[in-house]
Design an enzyme around this catalytic site. Structure first.
Site, mmCIF file in Angstrom:
data_model
loop_
_atom_site.group_PDB
_atom_site.id
_atom_site.type_symbol
_atom_site.label_atom_id
_atom_site.label_comp_id
_atom_site.label_asym_id
_atom_site.label_seq_id
_atom_site.Cartn_x
_atom_site.Cartn_y
_atom_site.Cartn_z
ATOM 1 N N GLN A 111 0.752 -1.285 -0.143
ATOM 2 C CA GLN A 111 -0.056 -0.096 0.009
ATOM 3 C C GLN A 111 0.838 1.134 0.142
ATOM 4 O OE1 GLN A 111 -3.433 -0.910 0.576
ATOM 5 N NE2 GLN A 111 -3.872 1.156 -0.489
ATOM 6 N N LYS A 114 1.818 1.625 -3.672
ATOM 7 C CA LYS A 114 0.603 2.072 -4.512
ATOM 8 C C LYS A 114 0.034 3.592 -4.164
ATOM 9 C CE LYS A 114 -2.675 -1.020 -3.711
ATOM 10 N NZ LYS A 114 -3.948 -1.736 -3.560
ATOM 11 N N LYS A 126 -2.529 -0.851 6.698
ATOM 12 C CA LYS A 126 -3.578 -1.907 6.400
ATOM 13 C C LYS A 126 -3.911 -2.478 7.978
ATOM 14 C CE LYS A 126 -5.453 -4.041 3.020
ATOM 15 N NZ LYS A 126 -5.713 -3.422 1.503
ATOM 16 N N ASP A 166 -11.736 -4.022 2.451
ATOM 17 C CA ASP A 166 -10.893 -5.008 1.674
ATOM 18 C C ASP A 166 -11.626 -6.132 1.663
ATOM 19 O OD1 ASP A 166 -7.951 -5.072 0.706
ATOM 20 O OD2 ASP A 166 -8.302 -7.076 1.534
ATOM 21 N N ASN A 241 -16.134 -7.229 -4.685
ATOM 22 C CA ASN A 241 -16.264 -5.699 -4.937
ATOM 23 C C ASN A 241 -15.406 -5.491 -6.375
ATOM 24 O OD1 ASN A 241 -14.594 -3.197 -4.752
ATOM 25 N ND2 ASN A 241 -16.602 -2.747 -4.214
HETATM 26 P P1 NDP Z 1 -14.398 -9.203 -1.478
HETATM 27 O O1 NDP Z 1 -14.753 -9.639 -0.171
HETATM 28 O O2 NDP Z 1 -15.549 -8.146 -1.985
HETATM 29 O O3 NDP Z 1 -14.379 -10.406 -2.514
HETATM 30 C C1 NDP Z 1 -13.329 -11.226 -2.412
HETATM 31 C C2 NDP Z 1 -13.666 -12.263 -3.381
HETATM 32 O O4 NDP Z 1 -12.432 -13.296 -3.726
HETATM 33 C C3 NDP Z 1 -15.040 -13.070 -3.039
HETATM 34 O O5 NDP Z 1 -15.511 -13.588 -4.265
HETATM 35 C C4 NDP Z 1 -14.269 -14.175 -2.195
HETATM 36 O O6 NDP Z 1 -14.863 -15.443 -2.170
HETATM 37 C C5 NDP Z 1 -12.939 -14.236 -2.873
HETATM 38 N N1 NDP Z 1 -11.852 -15.024 -2.107
HETATM 39 C C6 NDP Z 1 -11.591 -14.496 -0.985
HETATM 40 N N2 NDP Z 1 -10.498 -15.195 -0.275
HETATM 41 C C7 NDP Z 1 -10.463 -16.084 -1.099
HETATM 42 C C8 NDP Z 1 -9.361 -17.241 -1.087
HETATM 43 N N3 NDP Z 1 -8.705 -17.432 -0.100
HETATM 44 N N4 NDP Z 1 -9.433 -18.208 -2.266
HETATM 45 C C9 NDP Z 1 -10.498 -18.107 -3.336
HETATM 46 N N5 NDP Z 1 -11.321 -16.939 -3.386
HETATM 47 C C10 NDP Z 1 -11.209 -16.195 -2.535
HETATM 48 O O7 NDP Z 1 -13.246 -8.277 -1.602
HETATM 49 P P2 NDP Z 1 -12.438 -7.546 -2.606
HETATM 50 O O8 NDP Z 1 -13.063 -7.427 -4.025
HETATM 51 O O9 NDP Z 1 -12.759 -6.033 -2.098
HETATM 52 O O10 NDP Z 1 -11.145 -7.856 -2.667
HETATM 53 C C11 NDP Z 1 -10.479 -8.640 -3.542
HETATM 54 C C12 NDP Z 1 -8.930 -8.424 -3.851
HETATM 55 O O11 NDP Z 1 -8.891 -7.096 -4.303
HETATM 56 C C13 NDP Z 1 -8.160 -8.478 -2.467
HETATM 57 O O12 NDP Z 1 -6.818 -9.163 -2.688
HETATM 58 C C14 NDP Z 1 -7.982 -7.229 -1.977
HETATM 59 O O13 NDP Z 1 -7.076 -6.933 -1.406
HETATM 60 C C15 NDP Z 1 -7.864 -6.373 -3.487
HETATM 61 N N6 NDP Z 1 -8.445 -4.803 -3.407
HETATM 62 C C16 NDP Z 1 -9.489 -4.516 -3.071
HETATM 63 C C17 NDP Z 1 -9.695 -3.071 -3.008
HETATM 64 C C18 NDP Z 1 -10.985 -2.592 -2.676
HETATM 65 O O14 NDP Z 1 -11.222 -1.307 -2.794
HETATM 66 N N7 NDP Z 1 -12.065 -3.289 -2.178
HETATM 67 C C19 NDP Z 1 -8.922 -2.253 -3.503
HETATM 68 C C20 NDP Z 1 -7.505 -2.806 -4.093
HETATM 69 C C21 NDP Z 1 -7.365 -4.128 -3.843
HETATM 70 P P3 NDP Z 1 -16.299 -15.824 -1.349
HETATM 71 O O15 NDP Z 1 -17.326 -14.861 -1.901
HETATM 72 O O16 NDP Z 1 -16.509 -17.030 -1.373
HETATM 73 O O17 NDP Z 1 -15.657 -15.118 -0.031
HETATM 74 O O1 2IT Z 2 -5.707 -2.429 -1.349
HETATM 75 C C1 2IT Z 2 -6.523 -1.435 -1.390
HETATM 76 O O2 2IT Z 2 -5.927 -0.685 -2.193
HETATM 77 C C2 2IT Z 2 -7.604 -1.397 -0.820
HETATM 78 N N1 2IT Z 2 -8.158 -2.194 -0.109
HETATM 79 C C3 2IT Z 2 -8.235 0.115 -0.582
HETATM 80 C C4 2IT Z 2 -7.528 0.943 0.343
HETATM 81 C C5 2IT Z 2 -8.381 2.362 0.829
HETATM 82 O O3 2IT Z 2 -7.950 2.938 1.504
HETATM 83 O O4 2IT Z 2 -9.379 2.638 -0.139
#
Ligand code: NDP
Ligand code: 2IT
Length: 451
Positions: A111, A114, A126, A166, A241
């Site tokens: 982070q 980034k 984090k 997250d 998300n």
């Molecule tokens: P969510 O909780 O909304 O979704 C996570 C997704 O990934 C779900 O479909 C989940 O499945 C799946 N998942 C989680 N853990 C595992 C695992 N161990 N093995 C397989 N599938 C898994 O999270 P986000 O979409 O927010 O985050 C997804 C990724 O993006 C993460 O790496 C996060 O750090 C990164 N990220 C998120 C940001 C944000 O703004 N939200 C910003 C930048 C990066 P299930 O539905 O079964 O739980």
């Molecule tokens: O990994 C990421 O960049 C996030 N989960 C979002 C962080 C934030 O502060 O919006």
């Protein structure tokens, strides 16, 4: 021994299994920035790397709460305040049973760089908990969030540290956390981002990470003189998300998204995934993706125990561009090999560090355009910073304004990363470009601010 190997050896003295992902993230950065460390003696004199890899502080606390059967539950909460050379600590909260200090250190470290790449005044942090929101009632989630904030509020604030979402933390959790912060501090202020729009959130924050990933992909393909995504087959993993908004934007530009996955299995729908159904299953009902095939009987569902050995079902599907958007290390060397054999032109990371080091090396050696997470998924935190700006000035920006600024930010990051790579003699290597550009800004601020 090279300077990079030397540094890595030094830091690995206290390596332990929990820290594996942190070392993976750190090693990649050290290899990328080694030429910089060699050519500019200021970084050694000020011990920048030695200082950068150690968090300013790690806050660890007990969270006790009552479940719906009135039984006492105990979890662990954390906040890793990694580096605030460029601005207040900023980064998400993850609620997932796998959460430990090592995972949060990896995420916090990524982070820092980034946030530096966004060009915005935000440092890196984090946090999260081993609490599992899955299967919990709304009341249980609320009670947990309230208990978590009872401790966390002491360490955060709009100018100190601003958490967001997250994995496992979305608008529902941020709403409860914000409500409790407000109650304890008697202050209605932007100490969290990702709030629902009607009480202080920014328009487009839910979409920002996913849309930003696609804007980055478009920009990179243009710079690399590759065909655009329109009409092309794309594969996406995850169904949260980030994944759902990558799918939404890809569909909006007429790409054909044929896959998604969750922690139990993967969907392959040759005619293009049904996004409305996915949102219903994963956002509204929070159930397994397996139900997708009840509606779309021609689609296939592969459960995790049927995945290829050391691989992931989604990456064995032929595609023009692949978007890993679930979690860390979900795209292995075996997966990279399948992607290459099937003619994949580009991999763009939506999740944080979804590709293993071996996978990245293989993809790059086969000239697959590879966009690392810290550059490609920076749109989420960028719009979080826009939310901080709006909160500070009591303003509300239009959807069009946020979208335009997001697009500009992603294009700027992409160009800067590509140019940096070229300047350092590694043209086309977006991993090195992102690490060098992100590091330089933080390092220069650390030098200027003194020890
Ligand atoms: P969510 O909780 O909304 O979704 C996570 C997704 O990934 C779900 O479909 C989940 O499945 C799946 N998942 C989680 N853990 C595992 C695992 N161990 N093995 C397989 N599938 C898994 O999270 P986000 O979409 O927010 O985050 C997804 C990724 O993006 C993460 O790496 C996060 O750090 C990164 N990220 C998120 C940001 C944000 O703004 N939200 C910003 C930048 C990066 P299930 O539905 O079964 O739980
Ligand atoms: O990994 C990421 O960049 C996030 N989960 C979002 C962080 C934030 O502060 O919006």
């Amino acid at each position: 021994m090279s300077i990079a190997e030397n540094k890595i050896k030094k830091f690995e003295n206290n390596n332990c299994a929990e820290n594996n992902v942190f070392y993976q993230a750190m090693e990649e950065v050290i290899y990328s920035i080694a030429p910089l460390l060699e050519s500019d003696s200021r970084y050694a004199r000020h011990a920048i790397l030695e200082r950068l890899v150690v968090p300013d502080r790690i806050i660890k606390f007990k969270v006790t709460w009552l479940d719906d059967s009135n039984e006492v539950q105990v979890n662990t909460g954390y906040r890793v305040q990694f580096n605030n050379a460029l601005g207040p600590y900023k980064g998400g909260l993850r609620f997932h049973p796998s959460v430990n200090e090592g995972i949060l250190k990896f995420l916090g470290f990524e982070q820092i760089l980034k946030n530096s790449l966004t060009g915005l005044p935000i440092g890196g942090g984090k946090g999260g908990s081993d609490f599992d929101p899955k299967g919990k009632s709304d009341f249980e989630v609320m009670k947990f969030c309230t208990a978590f904030m009872t401790e966390l509020h002491k360490y955060i604030g709009p100018r100190i540290d601003v958490p967001a979402g997250d994995i496992g933390v979305g608008a529902r959790e941020i709403g409860y956390l914000f409500g409790e912060y407000k109650k304890i501090t008697s202050s209605y202020e932007g100490a969290l981002t990702g709030k629902p729009y009607f009480f202080g959130g920014s328009l487009m924050r839910p979409e920002a990470t996913g849309y930003g990933v696609v804007y980055f992909a478009q920009s990179m393909l243009e710079i690399e003189n590759k065909e655009s995504l329109e009409g092309k087959i794309c594969t996406v993993s995850g169904a949260g998300n980030v994944a759902l908004h990558v799918i939404e934007k890809l569909q909006a530009i007429d790409a054909i998204v044929v896959s998604c996955s969750d922690s139990h299995g993967a969907i392959y729908d040759q005619r293009g995934v049904d996004l409305e159904l996915l949102k219903e299953l994963k956002l509204n009902r929070r159930v397994s993706l397996q139900e997708y095939v009840d509606t779309h009987t021609e689609a296939t569902y592969t459960s995790v125990d049927e995945y290829p050995k050391n691989g992931h079902a989604v990456w064995s599907i032929a595609c023009y561009a692949a978007f890993p958007c679930a979690t860390q290390n979900e795209l292995s060397e075996v997966d990279a090999q399948s992607l290459i054999e099937n003619g994949c032109v580009s991999v763009v990371e939506g999740a944080n560090m979804p590709s293993t080091s071996e996978a990245i090396a293989l993809l790059q050696s086969h000239k697959v355009c590879f966009a690392p997470a810290k550059a490609a998924n920076a749109g989420g935190v960028a719009v979080s910073e826009f939310e901080m700006s709006q909160n500070a000035s009591m303003a509300k920006w239009s959807y069009a304004k946020v979208d335009e600024k997001l697009k500009e930010t992603m294009q700027m990051i992409c160009k800067r990363v590509a140019l940096t790579a070229k300047d350092y003699g590694v043209e086309g290597n977006y991993v090195d470009g992102a690490n060098i550009a992100g590091f330089k800004k933080v390092a220069d601020a650390m030098i200027a601010e003194g020890i």
